[in-house]
Design an enzyme around this catalytic site. Sequence first.
Site: not given
Length: 298
Positions: A148, A172, A244, A247, A270, A279
């Site tokens: 990120r 995160k 992003h 990414r 994730h 994706y």
Amino acid sequence: MEQDLARIEQFLDALWLERNLAENTLSAYRRDLSMVVAWLHHRGKTLATAQADDLQTLLAERVEGGYKATSSARLLSAMRRFFQHLYREKYREDDPSAQLASPKLPQRLPKDLSEAQVERLLQAPLIDQPLELRDKAMLEVLYATGLRVSELVGLTMSDISLRQGVVRVIGKGNKERLVPLGEEAVYWLETYLEHGRPWLLNGVSIDVLFPSQRAQQMTRQTFWHRIKHYAVLAGIDSEKLSPHVLRHAFATHLLNHGADLRVVQMLLGHSDLSTTQIYTHVATERLRQLHQQHHPRA
């Protein structure tokens, strides 16, 4: 109303302690929940007396007012967490948010770039200038790792190991992961550390890997402006851009070349596989476009 606003701050403090959420996320919760409190008080209600019908009416008014479904979904998420908190803290005997219906969100595919477009973007910086050499290294690291933007600008010298060819990322929820850099990114990092970073620091001692021109940590917004600048030089349509974008390209191109979905999930950081699965739709859509363009019976 002041008492209800104080309960929002108590909730945010608890979130920060328990989940280590980013300041941007906490600020978004504060804005949304303060709006809920103001809306309730305007109708003679408080956090203690609000019912599910009240909250559903608020959500319906937002939709009628032209707010996007994503905005309503974020508000609903904030209300659910908040009222669950009030229920756990025994401020309420029930959780009115448990009965709320979720808004239907359109599935938006991430903006992606072709491998040729990424190559043009990576070649855009002038590597004989220290500032653009920094940008070149940042773009290479971003595409090599799928970080990120906030993770990239937050990297420190101690987060990278050029000898091992990996970068340590705190993502995160304060989750740590190790991501391979690849030969190209390692090469440009070595070049930048020798010929670019010392010039940017100009004698200032700072642990930030990619400092700004003022020898401070770069902001996400600044790097986003840099990406847009190089995209123009590379002849890439602005419609294809997002902060992003590399990414997304990282994930899509890995899947296009046969990478396992769970490996991509791990590299991206994730927590939920469904977040990564979008994706696969990008990769499938790309195959469909190629088929239509080149198959004689498409």
